[in-house]
Design a protein around this motif. Structure first.
Motif: not given
Length: 378
Positions: A46-66
């Motif tokens: 699977t090839d994804v073109d992310a040109g013009g975008c920001i690539v980050t580690p998956g985000l961590i929500d450190s405080h939520a209620h799930i």
């Protein structure tokens, strides 16, 4: 020629843990980060073109209620994956008396999880119909110890709320006892401080290295704007206390945030404090990227904002080896965003509005190497 299951190509890779901010490709194989760099000669299933975008580690929500069976809980995967969030910390929805009852629902979701147990045995499972009881006489240390020992990979800390509504006339006793229990169990303590029964300086004086003050930028009752508040916050940070936003819409004040920024007291972690009232609600929380966007529009550099929801959050939750970075061999948790320059009105918890023009827009989320969300236009 190298071949990978997934390659995200040509994006601006921002990975604070590895001090990376450059145009690069990110490859995943067998559910893990396999390579980061120039992979122009490599093949991908699977090839994804992310040109013009920001690539980050998956985000961590450190405080939520799930916790899905708690009154305020939101559905974790539905809330997290469309927002680029791959790991979330449930902050006190459950306590020692009901964690194992709520646990099957919590563990059913795919998103990575950590749990802060409330020191009140019932946690926030009945909130808002009934407030938790934080009389320290009712805290159950043996039960908390048993759960920590039984679920060491899940339970990462303790939580207490010391607002007037819960603290009543109990003074320092609940916070003092919660801190004693946290120290005995060798867990960090997260303290909710909106409309506090004690001054912010008094609350902060009780916290030490690894503890978390959540909602410090609130605008209700006794705030950091009181004499000595910002000095106490700076001293707490020097001791190793984390400053966690815990947005929730109502737990921020733009005036307090701006005053803190002038003193260089930026947050360590940005989090949603998501509940059923803030779930995709633009007047309150909406999502973690929406909460991050508020800080971007107040002048926080993008790299610092990404650190708040990756590297810093992973360190706060004791997850530096399993989340928050794009290091080779770590789980393949990745998020792709565009930064949209368009007008947006943000609101705080005391009736103020912030006119912004930067929105962090989620485009793609990868969890353990698999695509779990993709914008239809991306």
């Amino acid at each position: 020629m190298e071949a990978y299951e997934l390659i995200i190509r040509g994006g601006r890779v921002i990975d604070p843990k590895n001090a990376r901010d450059e145009i690069a490709d990110v490859a995943v194989q067998n559910g893990k980060i396999a390579a980061v760099g120039d992979l122009s000669g490599a093949l991908a299933g699977t090839d994804v073109d992310a040109g013009g975008c920001i690539v980050t580690p998956g985000l961590i929500d450190s405080h939520a209620h799930i916790a899905p069976l708690a009154a305020i809980g939101v559905p974790a995967d539905a809330f997290c994956f469309p927002s680029g969030v791959t790991t979330v910390n449930d902050a006190g929805s459950a306590g020692s008396a009901n964690y194992e009852l709520l646990r099957p629902g919590l563990m059913y979701s795919w998103v990575g999880k950590r749990i802060f147990l409330h020191v009140c045995p019932s946690g926030l499972s009945g909130f808002r119909a009934q407030l938790e009881n934080i009389d320290p006489a009712d805290f159950d240390l043996p039960a908390l110890r048993r759960l920590k020992e039984k679920y060491p990979e899940e339970i990462a800390g303790l939580k207490i709320r010391v607002g007037k509504e819960t603290n009543r006339d109990l003074g320092f006793a609940p916070l003092r006892r919660a801190k004693e229990i946290a120290e005995e169990l060798q867990l960090p303590l997260m303290v909710h401080c909106t409309d506090p029964a004690l001054s912010m300086a008094e609350i902060l004086s009780c916290l030490g290295k690894g503890d978390i003050i959540t909602h410090p930028y609130h605008g209700h009752g006794r705030t950091l704007m009181e004499e000595g508040g910002f000095d106490a916050l700076a001293a707490a940070r020097e001791r190793g206390v984390y400053l966690d936003v815990g947005d929730a819409g109502r737990h921020i004040s733009f005036d307090v945030m701006r005053a803190a920024i002038r003193k260089n007291l930026w947050p360590d972690t940005i989090s949603t404090d998501a509940t059923e009232r803030g779930f995709y609600n633009k007047r309150t929380t909406f999502s973690l990227p929406f909460c991050v966007s508020k800080w971007l529009n107040l002048g926080m550099p993008l790299q610092n904002a990404i650190a708040c929801v990756t590297k810093n959050a992973a360190r706060m939750l004791g997850m530096e080896e399993s989340a928050g970075a794009l290091s080779v061999g770590m789980p393949g948790d990745i998020a792709v965003f565009s930064v949209e320059n368009q007008p947006m009105i943000f609101r705080d918890g005391v009736g103020n509005a912030l006119e912004g023009d930067q929105i962090l827009h989620p485009r793609l989320t990868v969890k353990n190497g698999g695509i779990v969300y993709r914008d239809i236009l991306f």
